[in-house]
Design an enzyme around this catalytic site. Sequence first.
Site, PDB file in Angstrom:
ATOM      1  CE  LYS A  11     -32.590  49.804  33.794  1.00 59.12           C
ATOM      2  NZ  LYS A  11     -31.727  50.754  32.876  1.00 59.12           N
ATOM      3  CG  ASP A  47     -33.113  51.356  29.442  1.00 63.29           C
ATOM      4  OD1 ASP A  47     -34.149  50.920  30.297  1.00 63.29           O
ATOM      5  OD2 ASP A  47     -32.450  51.961  29.666  1.00 63.29           O
ATOM      6  CG  ASP A 105     -20.343  48.648  30.561  1.00 62.14           C
ATOM      7  OD1 ASP A 105     -21.203  48.672  29.978  1.00 62.14           O
ATOM      8  OD2 ASP A 105     -19.974  49.749  30.068  1.00 62.14           O
ATOM      9  N   GLY A 142     -22.540  42.947  27.158  1.00 59.12           N
ATOM     10  CA  GLY A 142     -23.170  41.989  28.691  1.00 59.12           C
ATOM     11  C   GLY A 142     -23.934  41.185  29.203  1.00 59.12           C
ATOM     12  CD  GLU A 144     -29.950  42.763  24.585  1.00 59.48           C
ATOM     13  OE1 GLU A 144     -28.877  42.359  25.616  1.00 59.48           O
ATOM     14  OE2 GLU A 144     -29.330  43.136  24.487  1.00 59.48           O
ATOM     15  CG  ASP A 145     -26.929  43.356  28.557  1.00 59.31           C
ATOM     16  OD1 ASP A 145     -28.005  43.789  27.497  1.00 59.31           O
ATOM     17  OD2 ASP A 145     -25.711  43.772  28.774  1.00 59.31           O
ATOM     18  NE  ARG A 178     -18.447  44.423  29.791  1.00 52.39           N
ATOM     19  CZ  ARG A 178     -19.035  45.121  28.480  1.00 52.39           C
ATOM     20  NH1 ARG A 178     -20.240  45.425  29.034  1.00 52.39           N
ATOM     21  NH2 ARG A 178     -19.396  46.158  28.173  1.00 52.39           N
TER      22      ARG A 178
HETATM   23  P1  5GP Z   1     -32.088  49.682  25.180  1.00 51.26           P
HETATM   24  O1  5GP Z   1     -31.500  49.596  24.054  1.00 51.26           O
HETATM   25  O2  5GP Z   1     -33.193  48.490  26.159  1.00 51.26           O
HETATM   26  O3  5GP Z   1     -32.693  51.056  26.013  1.00 51.26           O
HETATM   27  O4  5GP Z   1     -30.851  49.364  25.680  1.00 51.26           O
HETATM   28  C1  5GP Z   1     -30.206  47.489  25.945  1.00 51.26           C
HETATM   29  C2  5GP Z   1     -28.998  47.912  26.340  1.00 51.26           C
HETATM   30  O5  5GP Z   1     -28.116  49.768  27.486  1.00 51.26           O
HETATM   31  C3  5GP Z   1     -28.961  46.625  26.860  1.00 51.26           C
HETATM   32  O6  5GP Z   1     -28.194  45.288  26.316  1.00 51.26           O
HETATM   33  C4  5GP Z   1     -27.347  47.131  28.229  1.00 51.26           C
HETATM   34  O7  5GP Z   1     -26.261  47.382  27.885  1.00 51.26           O
HETATM   35  C5  5GP Z   1     -27.617  48.241  28.257  1.00 51.26           C
HETATM   36  N1  5GP Z   1     -28.203  48.868  29.485  1.00 51.26           N
HETATM   37  C6  5GP Z   1     -29.819  49.232  29.659  1.00 51.26           C
HETATM   38  N2  5GP Z   1     -30.078  49.162  30.664  1.00 51.26           N
HETATM   39  C7  5GP Z   1     -28.763  49.577  31.501  1.00 51.26           C
HETATM   40  C8  5GP Z   1     -28.256  49.496  32.881  1.00 51.26           C
HETATM   41  O8  5GP Z   1     -28.978  49.984  34.158  1.00 51.26           O
HETATM   42  N3  5GP Z   1     -27.294  49.545  33.066  1.00 51.26           N
HETATM   43  C9  5GP Z   1     -26.055  49.383  32.496  1.00 51.26           C
HETATM   44  N4  5GP Z   1     -24.396  48.488  32.637  1.00 51.26           N
HETATM   45  N5  5GP Z   1     -26.619  49.302  30.673  1.00 51.26           N
HETATM   46  C10 5GP Z   1     -27.496  49.199  30.518  1.00 51.26           C
END
Ligand code: 5GP
Length: 178
Positions: free
Chosen positions: A130, A102, A158, A43, A98-99, A164
């Site tokens: 977020k 969340d 994605d 990402g 990081e992208d 992407r």
């Molecule tokens: P976390 O572990 O913080 O919940 O999630 C991190 C990963 O989940 C990110 O690096 C990404 O790959 C994916 N992710 C979280 N939110 C989104 C979103 O809104 N859209 C997309 N495409 N991927 C997300």
Amino acid sequence: MLDQVEKILIDEEKLKARIQELGKQLTEDYRGKDLIVICILRGAILFTSDLVKEIKLPLSIDFMAVSSYGSSTKSSGVVRILKDLDEEIEGRHVLIVEDIVDTGLTLHYLKENLLSRKPASLKVCCCLDKPERRQAPVDVDYVGFNIPDEFVVGYGLDYAQKYRNLPFIGVLSREAYQ
Ligand code: 5GP
């Protein structure tokens, strides 16, 4: 592909301007330090490649791949390393790129893992955050944009490995994944 994007949340111009600001800040903060930028695949590839061009310092780039959502839109909370770093990071200044953050579960795991390798410092720069959805306590040092709790695609992000290559961050319409 474009008709499945409900709205554009952050357009190319805004991304570019914010990345220039972040690059300036990072250039000041890492001057004179042995900086290694770690791009989290897949990402963060577009964000990393634009960001490093704005960091006017010598630096290395390495890659790590971790498992994320598969093809669903909710986090499983299970993190696995799919590809590890090629370089050693002990005694070096590490910046994770990081992208999106969340729940924070991925980043929490990554930080613990990399800290155990004894870097001189470890910071995080993410394109999107977020904050409402946080489950794990993680500090994000540099944030491009805070966004609301919506599933976004584009600019490296994605859905089922598609979208992407969109040059902006958009919200996917529900029809695209239901
Ligand atoms: P976390 O572990 O913080 O919940 O999630 C991190 C990963 O989940 C990110 O690096 C990404 O790959 C994916 N992710 C979280 N939110 C989104 C979103 O809104 N859209 C997309 N495409 N991927 C997300």
